[in-house]
Design a protein around this motif. Structure first.
Motif, PDB file in Angstrom:
ATOM      1  N   ASP A  33      39.642  41.294  27.429  1.00  0.00           N
ATOM      2  CA  ASP A  33      40.123  40.889  29.003  1.00  0.00           C
ATOM      3  C   ASP A  33      40.985  41.989  29.562  1.00  0.00           C
ATOM      4  O   ASP A  33      42.249  42.415  28.843  1.00  0.00           O
ATOM      5  CB  ASP A  33      41.143  39.451  28.606  1.00  0.00           C
ATOM      6  CG  ASP A  33      39.931  38.497  27.984  1.00  0.00           C
ATOM      7  OD1 ASP A  33      38.830  38.356  28.215  1.00  0.00           O
ATOM      8  OD2 ASP A  33      40.472  37.827  26.881  1.00  0.00           O
ATOM      9  N   VAL A  34      40.731  41.948  30.808  1.00  0.00           N
ATOM     10  CA  VAL A  34      41.419  42.955  31.615  1.00  0.00           C
ATOM     11  C   VAL A  34      41.993  42.266  32.907  1.00  0.00           C
ATOM     12  O   VAL A  34      41.532  41.528  33.488  1.00  0.00           O
ATOM     13  CB  VAL A  34      40.433  44.137  32.305  1.00  0.00           C
ATOM     14  CG1 VAL A  34      41.267  45.116  32.873  1.00  0.00           C
ATOM     15  CG2 VAL A  34      39.763  44.833  30.808  1.00  0.00           C
ATOM     16  N   TYR A  35      43.409  42.282  33.105  1.00  0.00           N
ATOM     17  CA  TYR A  35      43.881  41.612  34.239  1.00  0.00           C
ATOM     18  C   TYR A  35      44.507  42.616  35.205  1.00  0.00           C
ATOM     19  O   TYR A  35      44.815  43.707  35.017  1.00  0.00           O
ATOM     20  CB  TYR A  35      45.197  40.873  33.566  1.00  0.00           C
ATOM     21  CG  TYR A  35      44.608  40.023  32.335  1.00  0.00           C
ATOM     22  CD1 TYR A  35      44.200  38.833  32.867  1.00  0.00           C
ATOM     23  CD2 TYR A  35      44.660  40.419  31.160  1.00  0.00           C
ATOM     24  CE1 TYR A  35      43.718  37.990  31.657  1.00  0.00           C
ATOM     25  CE2 TYR A  35      44.541  39.589  29.993  1.00  0.00           C
ATOM     26  CZ  TYR A  35      43.872  38.412  30.456  1.00  0.00           C
ATOM     27  OH  TYR A  35      43.596  37.461  29.296  1.00  0.00           O
ATOM     28  N   ALA A  36      44.621  42.182  36.449  1.00  0.00           N
ATOM     29  CA  ALA A  36      45.018  43.011  37.667  1.00  0.00           C
ATOM     30  C   ALA A  36      45.083  42.120  38.577  1.00  0.00           C
ATOM     31  O   ALA A  36      44.569  40.921  38.935  1.00  0.00           O
ATOM     32  CB  ALA A  36      44.007  44.340  38.085  1.00  0.00           C
ATOM     33  N   PRO A  37      46.408  42.196  39.783  1.00  0.00           N
ATOM     34  CA  PRO A  37      46.422  41.426  40.821  1.00  0.00           C
ATOM     35  C   PRO A  37      45.327  41.414  41.786  1.00  0.00           C
ATOM     36  O   PRO A  37      44.542  42.454  41.947  1.00  0.00           O
ATOM     37  CB  PRO A  37      47.724  42.223  41.414  1.00  0.00           C
ATOM     38  CG  PRO A  37      47.869  43.371  41.248  1.00  0.00           C
ATOM     39  CD  PRO A  37      47.148  43.755  39.576  1.00  0.00           C
ATOM     40  N   GLU A  38      45.186  40.270  42.375  1.00  0.00           N
ATOM     41  CA  GLU A  38      43.704  40.176  43.207  1.00  0.00           C
ATOM     42  C   GLU A  38      43.729  40.978  44.675  1.00  0.00           C
ATOM     43  O   GLU A  38      42.996  41.734  45.129  1.00  0.00           O
ATOM     44  CB  GLU A  38      43.750  38.717  43.766  1.00  0.00           C
ATOM     45  CG  GLU A  38      43.426  37.859  42.491  1.00  0.00           C
ATOM     46  CD  GLU A  38      42.953  36.381  42.839  1.00  0.00           C
ATOM     47  OE1 GLU A  38      43.152  36.192  44.260  1.00  0.00           O
ATOM     48  OE2 GLU A  38      42.373  35.546  42.178  1.00  0.00           O
ATOM     49  N   GLU A  39      45.283  40.991  45.158  1.00  0.00           N
ATOM     50  CA  GLU A  39      45.304  41.938  46.338  1.00  0.00           C
ATOM     51  C   GLU A  39      46.907  42.484  46.384  1.00  0.00           C
ATOM     52  O   GLU A  39      47.907  41.866  46.046  1.00  0.00           O
ATOM     53  CB  GLU A  39      45.288  41.008  47.569  1.00  0.00           C
ATOM     54  CG  GLU A  39      45.260  41.632  49.165  1.00  0.00           C
ATOM     55  CD  GLU A  39      44.873  40.644  50.127  1.00  0.00           C
ATOM     56  OE1 GLU A  39      44.168  41.077  50.907  1.00  0.00           O
ATOM     57  OE2 GLU A  39      45.386  39.607  49.943  1.00  0.00           O
ATOM     58  N   GLN A  71      35.725  51.471  45.971  1.00  0.00           N
ATOM     59  CA  GLN A  71      34.486  51.175  46.587  1.00  0.00           C
ATOM     60  C   GLN A  71      35.168  50.899  47.681  1.00  0.00           C
ATOM     61  O   GLN A  71      35.965  50.039  48.295  1.00  0.00           O
ATOM     62  CB  GLN A  71      33.754  49.766  46.182  1.00  0.00           C
ATOM     63  CG  GLN A  71      32.816  49.234  47.088  1.00  0.00           C
ATOM     64  CD  GLN A  71      32.134  48.153  46.595  1.00  0.00           C
ATOM     65  OE1 GLN A  71      32.763  47.248  46.085  1.00  0.00           O
ATOM     66  NE2 GLN A  71      30.641  47.997  46.838  1.00  0.00           N
ATOM     67  N   PRO A  72      34.913  51.697  48.682  1.00  0.00           N
ATOM     68  CA  PRO A  72      35.337  51.841  50.396  1.00  0.00           C
ATOM     69  C   PRO A  72      35.158  50.561  50.837  1.00  0.00           C
ATOM     70  O   PRO A  72      34.119  49.733  50.532  1.00  0.00           O
ATOM     71  CB  PRO A  72      34.526  52.864  51.114  1.00  0.00           C
ATOM     72  CG  PRO A  72      34.213  53.818  49.986  1.00  0.00           C
ATOM     73  CD  PRO A  72      33.804  52.858  48.933  1.00  0.00           C
ATOM     74  N   ASN A 125      41.903  51.976  51.910  1.00  0.00           N
ATOM     75  CA  ASN A 125      41.545  50.687  51.692  1.00  0.00           C
ATOM     76  C   ASN A 125      40.273  50.363  51.179  1.00  0.00           C
ATOM     77  O   ASN A 125      39.240  51.055  51.448  1.00  0.00           O
ATOM     78  CB  ASN A 125      41.554  50.140  53.204  1.00  0.00           C
ATOM     79  CG  ASN A 125      43.006  49.888  53.966  1.00  0.00           C
ATOM     80  OD1 ASN A 125      43.919  49.712  53.164  1.00  0.00           O
ATOM     81  ND2 ASN A 125      42.950  50.054  55.017  1.00  0.00           N
ATOM     82  N   GLY A 126      40.294  49.197  50.303  1.00  0.00           N
ATOM     83  CA  GLY A 126      38.898  48.898  49.725  1.00  0.00           C
ATOM     84  C   GLY A 126      39.195  48.284  48.400  1.00  0.00           C
ATOM     85  O   GLY A 126      40.373  47.832  48.257  1.00  0.00           O
ATOM     86  N   ARG A 148      45.428  46.904  50.470  1.00  0.00           N
ATOM     87  CA  ARG A 148      45.391  46.912  52.022  1.00  0.00           C
ATOM     88  C   ARG A 148      46.556  48.050  52.294  1.00  0.00           C
ATOM     89  O   ARG A 148      47.804  48.027  52.133  1.00  0.00           O
ATOM     90  CB  ARG A 148      45.911  45.674  52.464  1.00  0.00           C
ATOM     91  CG  ARG A 148      45.034  44.686  51.837  1.00  0.00           C
ATOM     92  CD  ARG A 148      43.747  44.766  52.590  1.00  0.00           C
ATOM     93  NE  ARG A 148      42.826  43.497  52.429  1.00  0.00           N
ATOM     94  CZ  ARG A 148      41.673  43.220  52.855  1.00  0.00           C
ATOM     95  NH1 ARG A 148      41.025  44.328  53.332  1.00  0.00           N
ATOM     96  NH2 ARG A 148      40.815  42.474  52.321  1.00  0.00           N
ATOM     97  N   VAL A 149      46.196  49.115  53.165  1.00  0.00           N
ATOM     98  CA  VAL A 149      47.346  50.394  53.546  1.00  0.00           C
ATOM     99  C   VAL A 149      47.462  49.731  55.018  1.00  0.00           C
ATOM    100  O   VAL A 149      46.620  49.762  55.642  1.00  0.00           O
ATOM    101  CB  VAL A 149      46.746  51.504  52.975  1.00  0.00           C
ATOM    102  CG1 VAL A 149      47.762  52.524  53.716  1.00  0.00           C
ATOM    103  CG2 VAL A 149      46.376  51.983  51.874  1.00  0.00           C
TER     104      VAL A 149
END
Length: 264
Positions: A33-39, A71-72, A125-126, A148-149
């Motif tokens: 299982d790999v976890y990361a923030p959505e945004e 992925q842009p 951004n992407g 988001r930059v």
């Protein structure tokens, strides 16, 4: 041979084969299982940290690997790898956009696969994908992060000062509610004012003997005051103006006079 015996043996063989297959498949290939923030939001020109962690049933070995892809925004093409890390060595990808801008910021022993991107730009951004493999844990989906930059003025307002102000305001509201509740309860409590002593019997009956009249007057004048000082003894007296010292004759006497002596 009996047909039933043959069918039972065949059924046992099939059941054993299924069990062995399931056990071997579970032991050889398990999910990770790999976890990361959505945004996440980053200010233009600053260093951004892309958080990524994983959970594996196997002990982290030297064969663990981390792959980051990009992925842009608005692109329909497949994500392209721009960073690969295995053991203690990192390998940059073929994307010129991230050349010499990506640094390893994780710790595989702590199951952390984060990276840092220097000088974040609007072209960054992407969608970023973090994929971790820890053999034999090799199956699992990569975690995705929307980046988001933006300019500094467009960053979400989540500074510590705003959080502190919110906490202080909540504490003040709780204190005000507690004080108002206390005052309301105090107002609803019944008062216990002392009204003094009340006599239920008149002292005009002169036909009772002296001892009984004094006793009756004492009982009728008793009262209690929870908040007043302790009441002292009550003195009763009757005055005789006949001038006759003889105790055999009965003469008209004045009403009972009593005094209430209190202890301060």
């Amino acid at each position: 041979m009996d047909l039933r015996f043959i069918l039972r043996r065949l059924y046992c063989f099939l059941l054993c084969g299924v069990i062995v297959y399931l056990i071997s498949g579970t032991l050889l290939v398990t999910a990770i299982d790999v976890y990361a923030p959505e945004e996440v939001f980053f200010e233009n020109g600053t260093t951004g940290t892309l958080k990524c962690s994983f959970k594996s049933k196997e002990v982290v070995s030297s064969g663990v690997s981390v792959t980051w892809s990009f992925q842009p925004e608005g692109s329909a093409e497949q994500p392209l790898s721009f960073f690969y890390y295995s053991g203690v060595t990192s390998y940059p990808g073929s994307l010129a956009q991230f050349q010499k801008r990506v640094n390893w910021a994780g710790d595989l022993n702590k199951k952390d696969a984060s990276i840092q991107v220097v000088q974040m730009q609007f072209s960054d951004n992407g969608t970023y994908l973090c994929d971790v493999k820890n053999p034999p844990d090799i199956t699992g989906s990569a975690a995705q992060i929307k980046v988001r930059v933006v300019m500094k003025e467009s960053l979400p307002q989540t500074s510590p000062a705003i959080i502190a102000v919110g906490v202080i305001a909540a504490v003040i509201c709780l204190i005000v509610i507690a004080v108002v509740t206390y005052l309301i309860i105090r107002r609803q409590e019944p008062s216990h004012d002392y009204d003094g002593c009340h006599s239920n019997e008149t002292i005009s009956s002169q036909t009772l003997p002296l001892g009984k009249k004094a006793e009756s007057s004492m009982e009728s004048s008793r009262c209690s005051s929870p908040s007043a000082p302790v009441q002292g003894p009550v003195i009763y007296a009757q005055l005789d103006h006949s001038g006759n010292k003889s105790s055999n004759s009965f003469h008209k006497m004045e009403p009972v006079v009593y005094a209430d002596i209190r202890k301060n």
